[in-house]
Each structure stands twice: as C-alpha cells, then as structure tokens.
Design a protein around this motif. Structure first.
Motif, PDB file in Angstrom:
ATOM      1  N   VAL A  86     -41.526  70.422   4.295  1.00 56.04           N
ATOM      2  CA  VAL A  86     -41.424  71.843   4.101  1.00 56.04           C
ATOM      3  C   VAL A  86     -41.643  72.170   2.613  1.00 56.04           C
ATOM      4  N   ALA A  99     -45.234  71.595   2.388  1.00 50.07           N
ATOM      5  CA  ALA A  99     -46.149  72.476   2.868  1.00 50.07           C
ATOM      6  C   ALA A  99     -46.375  73.971   2.170  1.00 50.07           C
ATOM      7  N   LEU A 128     -50.104  75.027   1.279  1.00 49.47           N
ATOM      8  CA  LEU A 128     -50.665  76.222   1.560  1.00 49.47           C
ATOM      9  C   LEU A 128     -51.220  76.824   0.404  1.00 49.47           C
ATOM     10  N   SER A 163     -45.874  74.720   7.101  1.00 53.38           N
ATOM     11  CA  SER A 163     -46.009  75.978   6.700  1.00 53.38           C
ATOM     12  C   SER A 163     -45.166  76.880   7.573  1.00 53.38           C
ATOM     13  N   VAL A 201     -42.526  76.015   9.688  1.00 53.18           N
ATOM     14  CA  VAL A 201     -41.251  75.932   9.443  1.00 53.18           C
ATOM     15  C   VAL A 201     -40.484  76.545   7.989  1.00 53.18           C
ATOM     16  N   LEU A 207     -53.539  86.149   9.607  1.00 53.63           N
ATOM     17  CA  LEU A 207     -53.557  84.834  10.078  1.00 53.63           C
ATOM     18  C   LEU A 207     -54.200  84.614  11.583  1.00 53.63           C
ATOM     19  N   MET A 262     -47.410  80.211  12.838  1.00 52.73           N
ATOM     20  CA  MET A 262     -46.935  81.287  11.781  1.00 52.73           C
ATOM     21  C   MET A 262     -46.948  82.615  12.616  1.00 52.73           C
TER      22      MET A 262
END
Lengths: 426, 171
Positions: A272, A275, A279, B67, B69, B106, B146
C-alpha cells in the motif's frame, strides 16, 4: 497553458484530491486543449513505473517494514538511549540517534516518523516533554531517513536523471550525520531552557555493551546495503532485496518476533505504501509529458538563465523555487517533473551534476516539513492526535536548522562530494 | 439507495480482501525473483534472462492493485486542512464533486488502459515472450477496482450514518 495546468492542479489540491489525481487531472486538462490522443495517459503511466531500478523503492519499503515489525526499532531505540540518554534532554537525543540508525536501514522519512513516533513519543510525553515538541522533533529527525542512505528520493532522482544512485547514496552520508549532530545541539539548548530531564542512572560500559549486543544484528543491515552498493557488488535494487532477505532472517531467527501473520501484514502495508508512491510517479510521468510538449521546461530554464548566469545565484534561485514547490507537491513527483530541467540549467552554469542532484534531494526532503503538504507532519499528527498548525509551529526551529544546512551543502560542495570522490564516483 | 450503498460497500470490502491476498502474492513473488537473481548470479553463476522483466511486471500490478487498497484505507496523500475548515454542507458537496471527478477520470483511464492492452495483445514481451496484454491489464483492472470503492464512497456521503472502514489516518 501554464495558468490552466497550475489552476487545475492547485484547485484540486485545495479541494482535498489525492496528489496523484491532482497531477493526472491537470495533465488531462492540458491534453484536451492540445487535442492529443488520450491513450497517452495509460501509456505514460505504464512506462513511468516499468523500471527495474525503481524497484528499489518497494524493496526498501518492505525491508524497513519487516525490520520494524521484527523488533528492530525497539532495540535500536534501546541502544540509542544507552548511548545518549544521559545528556540533558536524553529522550530527544535518543529520538535523533535512533532516527540516524533507522535512516541507514529504511529510505523513507514517513516510515521512520511513524516507527519512532509510535515507540518513543508516548514515553517522551510521560517523561515531561512537551507533546508538540516531541511530535515536531520526531518529524524533523525522520528527515534523515532519505538523506542517510538508502533513500527513496535518491532512487527516484537516479531513475529520472541517470545520475548514479550509488553516488547519491554516498553523497548523503556526511550531510545526514551533520543534520543529526546539529539537531542534537539544538535539542540540547532547548532542553536546558525548558528543563527537560535526562536518564539519571549512572553510565556503565556493561549496560551499553548489553544494548549494543541486542541492536548489533540490526546495525549490520546498513553495512550490507551500503557496502554492497558502494563496493559494486549489487545494484541498489538487488541490495534492497538482500536487505529484505536479511530482515526476514533477523525477524524469524534472531529476534524471533515475526510470525506468518506479521509477514502478511508487512507485505500488505508495504504494498500500500509503495502503491501510493507508484501512482504518484505514474501520474507525474503523464504530467511531465505535457510540460515537455509545451516546452515549459525550456522556458523555465531560459527564464532562470535570463536572470543570471552566476552559479551561486542560480543555486539560490533554484533552492527558493524548490522550497516553494515543496509546500504543494509531493517529493517524488517534484523530482520527476523538475529534476531533468533544473539539472540541465545547473550543469549549464558549471555546477557538478552529482552536487546538484543531492542539493535537490535535500531540498525536497525539507519540503516534508512544510505545510500545507508536509507529509512527515501529517504522520506525527496522526500518531499524536495534535492539530497540524500546532505541530507546524513547534517544527519551525528544526525547519530553520535544516534550511541552514541546505545552504551549507549548497555552497560547500566538498561536504557532499568528498565521499563520492573517495569512492571514485565523481 | 441504502440497499445499493450496502451492496457496494460489501462488494468493495470483498474485493479489498481479495486484493490484499493478491498483494501478498505479488510482493513475495517480486522479492523472491530479485533475491534469486542475486543468488543465481553469485552462487550458481547462471544469470536469469527474464527475472528483471517478471519482477517489473509484478511491481506494476502491485502499484495498481495497491492503489485500490490505499484508496479504501484513505492512504493517498493530499491536503485536507482546507476542506476541514468548510461548513459541513459545503464539505459534503466537495466530497461529492471529488468522487464524481475521480470516477470519471478513472473510467477514462480504464478505457484507455484496456484499449492499450488489447492493442498490444499480440506483442510479446522481450524476455519472457508473454503477451503484453497481461502487464498492461494492470491499469484497467486497478482503475476499475478504484471506481468500485469510489462509488461505494459516494453513496456513503449520502448516508453519513455508516462510518467507512479503515479511514481516519491523517495522511
């Protein structure tokens, strides 16, 4: 185009959008205006994180989390306390020295701030330290994490600009220690004025040896990482993987505080954390395409060089610009978007590229302590429950100290370049 | 509305439990590949031709699934101090706008990502010779995950009684 991009970015940021999406949406607005096929977004996101050197980031994050959960942090704090707890303001010094040790294991200030904050801040408050001071000190000392090698920001800097990650790591050693020792000096003065306590038990060599033995296996990790990279044995990514393996052995067989549930937790939490960074990096890669297409980097460069070609003034201007940017932009994104341009400007006026790369990383790290986007401040606010403005006020003396050291490393390149030169990097 | 909200919440929770398992798998595999790469180079003297490529694609999947989570846990960093100063009705309005904007963005990423994956479906990766469809697929999958969480979050804004799980971190 600049007003559009900046406007969308700042508006979405102010409205509380995650930084990654602020970058993505402002890039999208520009792509619409430019009438570029939007498949570019997915393409650039992919290429932005499709990098083996970048993998040092998740691996160092995972190694750090494994160490932390495996019982390393407590022992490093214990050893630090045995070393410096008897100085006036003992726990403050313990906090700083423990952050130095952790800095040599993890590459992330955020990880260090939450590890030290959880372990040490409650004890500091019980011992009579002001809560805001304890929180601010934790945030400030955690900034050694990405200065003392390894460092996530240095990995991103190396991946973005092609500078050697190993050389950047080597460059961080002396400035990192400099931050630690000067922060201890500042804390000592503050502790005298505020009457903070120290550990009263008499110092014995046996006590110190006992704590050293407990922390020793953990202190080997920085040696493996640094020695492996600087000795040319591993790439930084491989060194991170070896550190992860070592952390696993340590937690399973030496400290024996890791179990399967703990390992699972580490891999989820580590993924996490990674990530969030990936991103941002992916979106920053879209954003930087837009800037390049609009020739904005060239215009910034021309503007800077139009103002002056004196390297000292250029460095000052860039530092001021980056300190301002660091208030609003996440550090990794700032490096990806701005480092190539600014590095070219710096090299154009004869500044050593490694020196400049390090100065920029240092500057970005200072940005971890400046609101509204001050990531380390967020972490200690979360740990202590204090509001952001209160912690921000308490962090000001440390912030001033770091800006002072930033100026020092900017104008005394030898501090930065000496060790890399010894190792034949520069 | 209430029912839809509950269903979406459950869907997002179930997906997140699955995603967490996937993240463990991806992280362990990625680490193991790089550790083995070192081991094979120094101990067995046989380098892997494909280890770096495999590890890279695993990391990309980790980034996109992670991303999702992170979104559920409220871990993506942003500036909340200004929004927190707004009066509650305005805050809700901002939150609704934020959710809608992110869902639209998204959705665009999911569409473009899927197109990219399909367009490159026949292309083979240089080392492992797997179709590039699989690495590229991480982008639409991550974006879609997401979107599910954001839809659940959007409906939560309308029924403020239900506190969202895993939220409350400052960063």
């Amino acid at each position: 185009m600049i007003p559009l991009i900046a406007g969308v970015f700042l508006a979405t940021l102010a409205l509380g959008f995650p930084v990654a999406f602020c970058l993505g949406l402002s890039a999208l607005a520009a792509l619409w205006m430019l009438d570029v096929p939007l498949s570019l977004i997915a393409q650039r996101m992919f290429t932005g994180i499709d990098s083996f050197p970048l993998m040092a980031v998740p691996l160092f994050v995972l190694a750090g989390e494994l160490m932390n959960r495996g019982g390393t942090t407590i022992r490093l704090v214990g050893f630090a306390n045995a070393l410096v707890g008897r100085i006036r303001g003992g726990l403050a010094h313990t906090n700083i020295v423990a952050s130095m040790f952790l800095g040599g294991i993890s590459g992330s200030a955020v990880a260090d701030a939450s590890a030290i904050g959880t372990v040490l801040v409650p004890g500091m408050v019980r011992a009579g330290y002001d809560k805001a001071f304890s929180a601010a000190l934790t945030a400030a000392s955690s900034t050694m994490g990405p200065i003392i090698p390894p460092s996530i920001f240095m990995v991103i800097m190396g991946v973005t600009t092609g500078l050697s990650i190993g050389a950047l790591f080597a460059a961080g050693i002396i400035p990192g220690l400099l931050i630690g020792f000067s922060m201890m000096g500042l804390s000592y003065v503050m502790a005298l004025r505020r009457g903070y306590p120290r550990v009263e038990e008499p110092f014995t060599a046996a006590f110190l040896w006992d704590h050293f033995k407990k922390a020793g296996p953990a202190l080997v990790a920085p040696l493996i990482i640094l020695g492996g990279i600087l000795g040319g044995v591993f790439t930084p990514t491989e060194a991170a993987a070896v550190a992860l393996f070592y952390a696993l052995l340590l937690g399973l067989f030496v400290y024996r505080e890791l179990d399967w549930a703990g390992i699972r937790q580490v891999f989820v939490d580590g993924a996490v954390t990674t990530a969030v960074l990936l991103l941002i990096i992916a979106m920053a890669n879209v954003f930087s395409w837009v800037l390049t297409a609009e020739q904005i980097p060239n215009r910034i460069a021309a503007m800077l060089l139009g103002l002056t070609e004196n390297p000292y003034l250029i460095l000052l201007l860039i530092n001021l610009f980056l300190l301002f940017v660091g208030m609003f932009l996440e550090g990794g994104a700032a490096i990806i978007i701005l480092a190539p341009t600014l590095l070219a400007v710096a090299q154009g006026v004869g500044i050593h590229p490694l020196h400049f790369g390090f100065v920029m990383v240092f500057n970005i790290v200072v940005g971890l302590l400046t609101p509204p986007l001050g990531v380390c401040l967020f972490v200690v606010c979360g740990v202590t429950g204090l509001p952001l403005p209160q912690v921000t006020r308490a962090v000001l003396p440390f912030l001033a100290l770091e800006i002072g050291i930033l100026l020092l490393v900017t104008y005394a390149p030898a501090i930065v370049l000496w060790i890399p030169q010894l190792l034949g990097y520069a | 509305m209430e029912r839809l909200s509950r269903i979406l919440d459950r869907a997002s929770a179930a997906l997140s439990r699955f995603a967490e398992r996937l993240l463990i798998l991806l992280g362990v595999a990625m680490s193991a590949v790089v550790i083995l790469q070192v081991f094979f180079r120094f101990v067995v003297y046989v380098p892997f031709p494909w280890s770096e490529e495999l590890a890279r694609y695993l990391m990309i999947w980790m980034g996109l699934v992670g991303s999702f989570v992170a979104l559920r846990r409220g871990r993506h960093i942003g500036v909340n101090s200004l929004v927190e100063c707004l009066p509650p009705p305005l805050r809700r309005l901002t939150s609704i706008g934020l959710h809608l904007a992110l869902i639209a963005f998204l959705a665009l990423i999911a569409r473009e990502g899927l197109n990219l994956a399909l367009f490159n479906a026949a292309q083979k990766s240089p080392a492992m010779m797997i179709p590039m469809f699989y690495p590229y697929l991480a982008i639409p999958v991550g974006a879609a995950l997401m979107i599910v969480e954001l839809l659940a979050g959007l409906l939560r804004v309308f029924s403020p009684a239900a506190p969202r799980p895993g939220e409350g971190e400052a960063a």
